[in-house]
Write an enzyme that holds these catalytic residues in place. Sequence first.
Site, PDB file in Angstrom:
ATOM      1  N   SER A  23      20.483 -11.349 -65.737  1.00  0.00           N
ATOM      2  CA  SER A  23      20.616 -10.112 -64.863  1.00  0.00           C
ATOM      3  C   SER A  23      21.243 -10.383 -63.578  1.00  0.00           C
ATOM      4  O   SER A  23      21.271 -11.314 -62.850  1.00  0.00           O
ATOM      5  CB  SER A  23      19.287  -9.931 -64.689  1.00  0.00           C
ATOM      6  OG  SER A  23      18.891  -9.249 -63.440  1.00  0.00           O
ATOM      7  N   GLY A  24      22.348  -9.414 -63.189  1.00  0.00           N
ATOM      8  CA  GLY A  24      22.902  -9.669 -61.876  1.00  0.00           C
ATOM      9  C   GLY A  24      21.861  -9.658 -60.798  1.00  0.00           C
ATOM     10  O   GLY A  24      21.961 -10.251 -59.772  1.00  0.00           O
ATOM     11  N   LEU A  25      21.130  -8.666 -60.942  1.00  0.00           N
ATOM     12  CA  LEU A  25      19.777  -8.478 -59.844  1.00  0.00           C
ATOM     13  C   LEU A  25      19.242  -9.786 -59.502  1.00  0.00           C
ATOM     14  O   LEU A  25      19.060 -10.392 -58.481  1.00  0.00           O
ATOM     15  CB  LEU A  25      19.125  -7.473 -60.172  1.00  0.00           C
ATOM     16  CG  LEU A  25      17.733  -7.547 -59.146  1.00  0.00           C
ATOM     17  CD1 LEU A  25      18.045  -7.178 -57.775  1.00  0.00           C
ATOM     18  CD2 LEU A  25      16.761  -6.328 -59.734  1.00  0.00           C
ATOM     19  N   ASP A  35      22.251  -7.734 -54.545  1.00  0.00           N
ATOM     20  CA  ASP A  35      22.879  -7.342 -55.954  1.00  0.00           C
ATOM     21  C   ASP A  35      23.981  -6.216 -55.430  1.00  0.00           C
ATOM     22  O   ASP A  35      24.360  -5.368 -56.039  1.00  0.00           O
ATOM     23  CB  ASP A  35      21.849  -6.818 -56.647  1.00  0.00           C
ATOM     24  CG  ASP A  35      22.194  -6.640 -58.167  1.00  0.00           C
ATOM     25  OD1 ASP A  35      23.364  -7.125 -58.563  1.00  0.00           O
ATOM     26  OD2 ASP A  35      21.785  -5.681 -58.996  1.00  0.00           O
ATOM     27  N   ASP A  62      25.140  -9.673 -67.573  1.00  0.00           N
ATOM     28  CA  ASP A  62      25.349  -8.713 -66.867  1.00  0.00           C
ATOM     29  C   ASP A  62      26.628  -8.551 -65.861  1.00  0.00           C
ATOM     30  O   ASP A  62      26.689  -9.436 -64.917  1.00  0.00           O
ATOM     31  CB  ASP A  62      24.168  -8.133 -65.880  1.00  0.00           C
ATOM     32  CG  ASP A  62      24.208  -7.161 -64.823  1.00  0.00           C
ATOM     33  OD1 ASP A  62      25.127  -6.486 -64.825  1.00  0.00           O
ATOM     34  OD2 ASP A  62      23.123  -6.992 -64.190  1.00  0.00           O
ATOM     35  N   ASP A  64      28.306  -6.575 -64.139  1.00  0.00           N
ATOM     36  CA  ASP A  64      28.282  -5.479 -63.167  1.00  0.00           C
ATOM     37  C   ASP A  64      29.533  -4.577 -63.632  1.00  0.00           C
ATOM     38  O   ASP A  64      29.660  -4.078 -64.714  1.00  0.00           O
ATOM     39  CB  ASP A  64      28.580  -6.262 -61.998  1.00  0.00           C
ATOM     40  CG  ASP A  64      27.093  -6.926 -61.382  1.00  0.00           C
ATOM     41  OD1 ASP A  64      26.201  -6.743 -61.830  1.00  0.00           O
ATOM     42  OD2 ASP A  64      27.534  -7.597 -60.495  1.00  0.00           O
ATOM     43  N   GLU A  91      29.418  -1.872 -66.536  1.00  0.00           N
ATOM     44  CA  GLU A  91      28.786  -0.484 -65.959  1.00  0.00           C
ATOM     45  C   GLU A  91      29.871   0.336 -65.484  1.00  0.00           C
ATOM     46  O   GLU A  91      31.043  -0.303 -64.776  1.00  0.00           O
ATOM     47  CB  GLU A  91      27.603  -0.688 -65.126  1.00  0.00           C
ATOM     48  CG  GLU A  91      27.923  -1.257 -63.661  1.00  0.00           C
ATOM     49  CD  GLU A  91      26.717  -1.743 -63.034  1.00  0.00           C
ATOM     50  OE1 GLU A  91      25.994  -2.521 -63.754  1.00  0.00           O
ATOM     51  OE2 GLU A  91      26.260  -1.172 -61.925  1.00  0.00           O
ATOM     52  N   LYS A  97      29.645  -3.144 -56.541  1.00  0.00           N
ATOM     53  CA  LYS A  97      28.617  -2.368 -56.929  1.00  0.00           C
ATOM     54  C   LYS A  97      27.274  -2.588 -56.410  1.00  0.00           C
ATOM     55  O   LYS A  97      27.093  -3.477 -55.372  1.00  0.00           O
ATOM     56  CB  LYS A  97      27.982  -2.883 -58.355  1.00  0.00           C
ATOM     57  CG  LYS A  97      28.004  -4.365 -58.622  1.00  0.00           C
ATOM     58  CD  LYS A  97      26.374  -4.531 -59.164  1.00  0.00           C
ATOM     59  CE  LYS A  97      25.280  -3.676 -59.221  1.00  0.00           C
ATOM     60  NZ  LYS A  97      24.534  -3.682 -60.481  1.00  0.00           N
ATOM     61  N   ASN A  99      23.048  -2.030 -56.805  1.00  0.00           N
ATOM     62  CA  ASN A  99      21.827  -2.028 -57.791  1.00  0.00           C
ATOM     63  C   ASN A  99      21.583  -0.677 -57.926  1.00  0.00           C
ATOM     64  O   ASN A  99      21.508   0.477 -57.052  1.00  0.00           O
ATOM     65  CB  ASN A  99      20.647  -2.783 -57.408  1.00  0.00           C
ATOM     66  CG  ASN A  99      19.617  -2.667 -58.338  1.00  0.00           C
ATOM     67  OD1 ASN A  99      18.703  -1.604 -58.484  1.00  0.00           O
ATOM     68  ND2 ASN A  99      19.657  -3.619 -59.385  1.00  0.00           N
ATOM     69  N   SER A 100      21.221  -0.045 -59.216  1.00  0.00           N
ATOM     70  CA  SER A 100      20.984   1.356 -59.610  1.00  0.00           C
ATOM     71  C   SER A 100      19.697   1.965 -58.902  1.00  0.00           C
ATOM     72  O   SER A 100      19.740   3.180 -58.685  1.00  0.00           O
ATOM     73  CB  SER A 100      20.922   1.383 -61.145  1.00  0.00           C
ATOM     74  OG  SER A 100      21.929   0.742 -61.658  1.00  0.00           O
ATOM     75  N   ARG A 136      27.874   0.383 -70.116  1.00  0.00           N
ATOM     76  CA  ARG A 136      26.593   1.000 -69.465  1.00  0.00           C
ATOM     77  C   ARG A 136      26.835   2.300 -68.877  1.00  0.00           C
ATOM     78  O   ARG A 136      28.129   2.345 -68.027  1.00  0.00           O
ATOM     79  CB  ARG A 136      26.184  -0.142 -68.450  1.00  0.00           C
ATOM     80  CG  ARG A 136      25.057   0.159 -67.550  1.00  0.00           C
ATOM     81  CD  ARG A 136      24.201  -1.037 -67.103  1.00  0.00           C
ATOM     82  NE  ARG A 136      23.865  -0.566 -65.778  1.00  0.00           N
ATOM     83  CZ  ARG A 136      23.114  -1.455 -64.806  1.00  0.00           C
ATOM     84  NH1 ARG A 136      23.005  -2.860 -65.373  1.00  0.00           N
ATOM     85  NH2 ARG A 136      22.419  -1.205 -63.865  1.00  0.00           N
ATOM     86  N   HIS A 167      21.267   4.127 -68.831  1.00  0.00           N
ATOM     87  CA  HIS A 167      20.340   3.395 -67.591  1.00  0.00           C
ATOM     88  C   HIS A 167      19.712   4.882 -67.096  1.00  0.00           C
ATOM     89  O   HIS A 167      20.129   5.800 -66.933  1.00  0.00           O
ATOM     90  CB  HIS A 167      20.745   2.704 -66.724  1.00  0.00           C
ATOM     91  CG  HIS A 167      19.953   1.906 -65.882  1.00  0.00           C
ATOM     92  ND1 HIS A 167      18.703   1.484 -66.341  1.00  0.00           N
ATOM     93  CD2 HIS A 167      20.146   0.783 -64.795  1.00  0.00           C
ATOM     94  CE1 HIS A 167      18.044   0.727 -65.633  1.00  0.00           C
ATOM     95  NE2 HIS A 167      19.239   0.487 -64.545  1.00  0.00           N
TER      96      HIS A 167
END
Length: 523
Positions: A23-25, A35, A62, A64, A91, A97, A99-100, A136, A167
Amino acid sequence: MEAHYGLSARIVEEAGFKGIWASGLSISAALGVRDNNEASWTQVLEVVEFMADATSVPILLDGDTGFGNFNNVRRLVKKLEQRGVAAVCIEDKLFPKTNSFINGERQPLADIDEFCGKIKAVKDAQTDPDFCLVARLEGFIAGWGMEEILRRANSYHRAGADALLIHSKKSSPQEILHFAAEWRNRCPIVIVPTMYYSTPSEVFEQAGISMAIWANHNVRASISAMQQTCRTIFHERSVRSLEDKIAPVKEVFRLQNAQELISAEERYLPRSNYSTRAVILAASQGDLGELTRVRPKAMVPINGQPLLHKLVAQFRAEQLRDIVIVRGFGADAIDIPDVKYVDNPAFAETYDLYSLNQAAESLSGNIVISFGDILFRRYILQNLLAHPGEIVLAVDAAGKERRANDPYRDYISASHPYSTDYTEEDPLLREIGPRLDQIHGEWIGLLKANATGTEKIRGALDRLQTRPDFKSLRCDALLRELLAAGETISIVYITGHWLDVDDLEDLSTANAFNESRDLDTGR
Ligand code: SPV
Ligand code: MG
């Protein structure tokens, strides 16, 4: 399941998960940064390399937004393949980027054609046909409707994406279930149920979703555990109330596979003698008149220093620290510090095998067994320790006076006599005893065994113990028992340079002997 460095990745695999989400986060959080591509792509690559090294299940990185354009992402793929990473997810947003779950609706989406170019570049760059690209879709996060998302899904699929990650930041799975229904499994769908976590996984299965990613739960679990631990230790200034709630140090070693290194060291490191134990048999009184009236012969002074002190110093000089002395007669006279003592209370009516058996608990791992009344030049012990054999004897091949029928002489015959032809095979013991037809030398009372050899010695001792004459046996009987069992006993030939002290004549030779100097002072 999410992991963010090698240890967490190993824990994920051990729990049974079939794959790991790098996970990038979580990776950036573990590194203490945001992130937002604050960690460079090579820094992420480094972390994922540790994760791959620590595990065997597939890792989905991930990626990104691909850390740049098509060119950057295809280089990423090359590097991931080199590290055994199974897949990457990119994504459809812009670099750098965000975080979503942070102001998602303000996040612009990538241009469709530009993103499709990245997908094609990944598929063209991979050399392993099993490498997977997950594209993504961030449309729901950025506030777009189903129509736009399906348009993108179709384009990404056509461009070569192996799977689509849809997502959503809603607390209900409605959006993603709706998408799954529309998509009708044209390619596998991946979801990240961080926000709609209360939905049972069966619902996703029934909707035909292929994979759910638990995207950040290990980093979150470790944050809580670390916060709790730090608070407790800080406030209590102690770890007492905590110790049994946290993983023991042993568990850390297990997860690091420390055992593998220990075995590898045995195989590859030059043999260190730290782990070799010396067992010295010093129970007998000896017959040196007044000198051995109250003290055992091992404690008779040689050049002003008790023989046993010199012997122990010889072992210590070769880094043997674990020294066990079997005492018997005049036990109180043996006063060497930092050695272990075992007593043979029946010393008066037993011989050295019985003494050795008193030290049976010390017979494990690498050992040297030594009579307590010998001295030898340093190289003899060194050569013995360096020999790779399971059980190895130091044998004096020098042509010295041989007293026929002396019951205490350990004459040997071997597969080969002593020779200076070093191309010959290593000599092996054939027979040992006071009366032999052919004598190739005399065992000096010094033996070394590796862990396997020591186990065999213990086995032979156990068998001999059941004999009614066990009390009258000497070490030569042990060696005969090993030979009878078909074991291989190697020989290191020497020519003089050692002595034992059996009588007063030996003692005067001993006084002239200097174990550390290069003198030829055999008996
Ligand atoms: C991550 O784990 O870094 C993800 C998933 O990309 S999310 O945080 O939900 O965006
Ligand atoms: Mg991410």
